[in-house]
Structures are given as C-alpha cells and as structure tokens.
Design an enzyme around this catalytic site. Sequence first.
Site, PDB file in Angstrom:
ATOM      1  N   ASN A  10       0.834  -1.230   0.086  1.00  0.00           N
ATOM      2  CA  ASN A  10       0.054   0.000   0.002  1.00  0.00           C
ATOM      3  C   ASN A  10       1.015   1.260   0.188  1.00  0.00           C
ATOM      4  O   ASN A  10       1.346   1.514   0.885  1.00  0.00           O
ATOM      5  CB  ASN A  10      -0.842  -0.017   1.104  1.00  0.00           C
ATOM      6  CG  ASN A  10      -1.710   1.224   1.537  1.00  0.00           C
ATOM      7  OD1 ASN A  10      -1.889   1.981   0.627  1.00  0.00           O
ATOM      8  ND2 ASN A  10      -2.299   1.178   2.605  1.00  0.00           N
ATOM      9  N   LYS A  12       0.223   4.198  -0.350  1.00  0.00           N
ATOM     10  CA  LYS A  12      -0.355   5.588   0.256  1.00  0.00           C
ATOM     11  C   LYS A  12      -0.203   6.673  -0.680  1.00  0.00           C
ATOM     12  O   LYS A  12       0.004   6.585  -1.810  1.00  0.00           O
ATOM     13  CB  LYS A  12       0.154   5.661   1.623  1.00  0.00           C
ATOM     14  CG  LYS A  12      -0.261   4.310   2.641  1.00  0.00           C
ATOM     15  CD  LYS A  12      -0.140   4.624   4.246  1.00  0.00           C
ATOM     16  CE  LYS A  12      -0.255   3.166   4.825  1.00  0.00           C
ATOM     17  NZ  LYS A  12      -0.118   3.170   6.214  1.00  0.00           N
ATOM     18  N   GLU A  98      -6.775   4.344   7.821  1.00  0.00           N
ATOM     19  CA  GLU A  98      -6.665   6.017   7.523  1.00  0.00           C
ATOM     20  C   GLU A  98      -8.056   6.614   6.881  1.00  0.00           C
ATOM     21  O   GLU A  98      -8.565   7.776   7.037  1.00  0.00           O
ATOM     22  CB  GLU A  98      -5.394   6.220   6.725  1.00  0.00           C
ATOM     23  CG  GLU A  98      -4.408   6.080   7.652  1.00  0.00           C
ATOM     24  CD  GLU A  98      -2.808   5.485   6.737  1.00  0.00           C
ATOM     25  OE1 GLU A  98      -3.071   5.568   5.532  1.00  0.00           O
ATOM     26  OE2 GLU A  98      -2.002   4.831   7.483  1.00  0.00           O
ATOM     27  N   GLU A 168      -5.589  -5.097  10.495  1.00  0.00           N
ATOM     28  CA  GLU A 168      -4.393  -4.010  10.673  1.00  0.00           C
ATOM     29  C   GLU A 168      -4.720  -3.200  12.027  1.00  0.00           C
ATOM     30  O   GLU A 168      -5.467  -2.367  12.047  1.00  0.00           O
ATOM     31  CB  GLU A 168      -4.358  -2.953   9.564  1.00  0.00           C
ATOM     32  CG  GLU A 168      -4.129  -3.684   8.301  1.00  0.00           C
ATOM     33  CD  GLU A 168      -3.564  -2.718   7.206  1.00  0.00           C
ATOM     34  OE1 GLU A 168      -2.503  -2.873   6.855  1.00  0.00           O
ATOM     35  OE2 GLU A 168      -4.246  -1.471   7.111  1.00  0.00           O
ATOM     36  N   GLY A 174       2.234   2.214  10.904  1.00  0.00           N
ATOM     37  CA  GLY A 174       3.410   3.113  10.779  1.00  0.00           C
ATOM     38  C   GLY A 174       3.959   3.560  11.959  1.00  0.00           C
ATOM     39  O   GLY A 174       4.742   4.703  12.103  1.00  0.00           O
ATOM     40  N   SER A 214       3.417  -2.407  10.188  1.00  0.00           N
ATOM     41  CA  SER A 214       4.878  -2.383  10.696  1.00  0.00           C
ATOM     42  C   SER A 214       5.398  -3.654  10.082  1.00  0.00           C
ATOM     43  O   SER A 214       6.343  -4.213  10.952  1.00  0.00           O
ATOM     44  CB  SER A 214       5.332  -1.878  11.925  1.00  0.00           C
ATOM     45  OG  SER A 214       4.634  -0.542  12.230  1.00  0.00           O
ATOM     46  N   GLY A 236       4.870   1.382   4.763  1.00  0.00           N
ATOM     47  CA  GLY A 236       6.281   1.851   4.520  1.00  0.00           C
ATOM     48  C   GLY A 236       7.188   1.186   4.063  1.00  0.00           C
ATOM     49  O   GLY A 236       7.877   1.625   2.992  1.00  0.00           O
TER      50      GLY A 236
HETATM   51  P1  PGA Z   1       2.737   0.188   7.541  1.00  0.00           P
HETATM   52  O1  PGA Z   1       1.317   0.334   7.019  1.00  0.00           O
HETATM   53  O2  PGA Z   1       3.484  -1.141   7.107  1.00  0.00           O
HETATM   54  O3  PGA Z   1       3.405   1.406   7.207  1.00  0.00           O
HETATM   55  O4  PGA Z   1       2.565   0.119   9.101  1.00  0.00           O
HETATM   56  C1  PGA Z   1       0.423  -0.479   6.824  1.00  0.00           C
HETATM   57  C2  PGA Z   1      -0.803  -0.179   6.285  1.00  0.00           C
HETATM   58  O5  PGA Z   1      -1.336   0.966   6.611  1.00  0.00           O
HETATM   59  O6  PGA Z   1      -1.318  -0.807   5.293  1.00  0.00           O
END
Ligand code: PGA
Length: 251
Positions: A10, A12, A98, A168, A174, A214, A236
């Site tokens: 993803n 984002k 989000e 999640e 994040g 993460s 990320g």
């Molecule tokens: P992250 O995000 O790997 O940066 O924690 C995961 C996501 O929001 O799908």
Amino acid sequence: MSRIPMIAGNWKMHKTVAEAVRLAAALRGALGNLAGREVMIAPPCTALSEVARELTGSSIHLGAQNMYPEDSGAFTGEIAPAMLRSVGCSHVILGHSERRQIFNESDDFIARKVAKALATDLTPVLCVGETLPEREAETAVEVVSRQLRAALKGLTKSEALRIIIAYEPVWAIGTGRTATPDIAQEMHATIRRLLQDLFSDPIAAQVRILYGGSVKPENISALMAETDIDGALVGGASLKAEDFIQIVEYT
Ligand code: PGA
C-alpha cells in the site's frame, strides 16, 4: 486447504508517476514471475495507468487504495470502480484505517464499497482493526467483529470467497510497533471463526487473512509462520524495492 500467500504493498500518498514507474520496474524485475506467492501493489491513482503499463505481462496484481461506490455521477474528486478496471486494477483496498479515521468512513459506507467492488469484478482487500484505546479497553474482538459483520452483511457465499481480509491493528500502523505473531494469530483465528459462523467452514478455510502494521523484512517470517496469517499488507516497507522484495521472498 492451502491458501496462496499474498504480499500487498500500500503505497499510500507517496510517489510521483516517474517514481512509481521506477519502483514498479524494480519489483517487476525481481518478482514478476514468482510462483507460489501472489503480489499486489497499490500505487496512488495518478500513477495507476503508467504502473499498469510497466506491469504488463508480469504476475504482479495492480490495486487501488480506495474507490467510490457508484458507477458515475456528480462526485467531485472520486473514482468509480469501472474506472479502476479500465486502468487495469484487479484489486482495491477498502476500509483502511486512515480512510475510517481521517475521512470518517463508516461501516455502512465501507459495506457499500465492498458490494460495489464485487459487482464490478474487483477483489476487495477489506481492512479491519482496532485502535490502541480499544485494545486497552479489551474491546478489540468486538470492534473487529462489528467491522466485519457490517462489511460482509448480505454477501453470498461465492462473493465471500472472493474477498481478502487485512487485519491491521491501528496502533501498529506506521508506528514501528508490530503486533506480536501471537497477538496477530489470535485475532486472525477469531476472524476465521467469524467467517465460519457467517458463511461456512470451507469458506472460512479458503479466505485469506493478511496482517498489516509495521511489517518489515525482519518480522515477516515469524508472522507468516502462524497458522492463520496468509500474507501481509505492507505500507512503509513497500516503498523501497529491496525491502518489499525481501518481504515477498520471506522463507
Ligand atoms: P505500515 O502500514 O506497514 O507502514 O505500518 C500498513 C498499512 O497501513 O497498510
């Protein structure tokens, strides 16, 4: 029943078109013909069509990060499912935390999106997960069950089979704070039991449940070793080719 592991990226709100094409090219070179694993990337919608071109002939699936649940109309700034199909998307991430938190998307709105995606032949990657206060109040199972029941309400068994679920926990997104494999497995097992109740044992056994929050090259193997973790939704660490490639190639 065996579930093919899926690693999804993803991106984002990151990457210009040129940057997105560069990343897609690197992934395609390393992962384009991988057997036994499915890979999906979800760039921002401005880059979808160029990334689709870059992925032509590879087995990497293209996904969108969101969509609006109508065919067309006066919805300024929104993108219809058929538009996503027309640029080559096969998947769409729905109900990301989000979207729920920053854009106030409700369970009902997300349910409309899930139904519409299925009707348009897009595979929904439906995200669910509790916040830190909800986990601390010991309501995580309740919250995730509510989110799932709402999003899956009214789906036929064959529609349910086409869905991918991503658990999640919001406190792990994040933040660098991954859920331990035990914590993740516990919720994944709970989700699978709910799928048994709502649909059937064979359906629950086939639907893939990804973990997100993460995920990194260092923790993917331990997560994937859990019985009910069938892949990862990576934020990320999906923005750097070498990290994402390592995650996909976990052993
Ligand atoms: P992250 O995000 O790997 O940066 O924690 C995961 C996501 O929001 O799908």
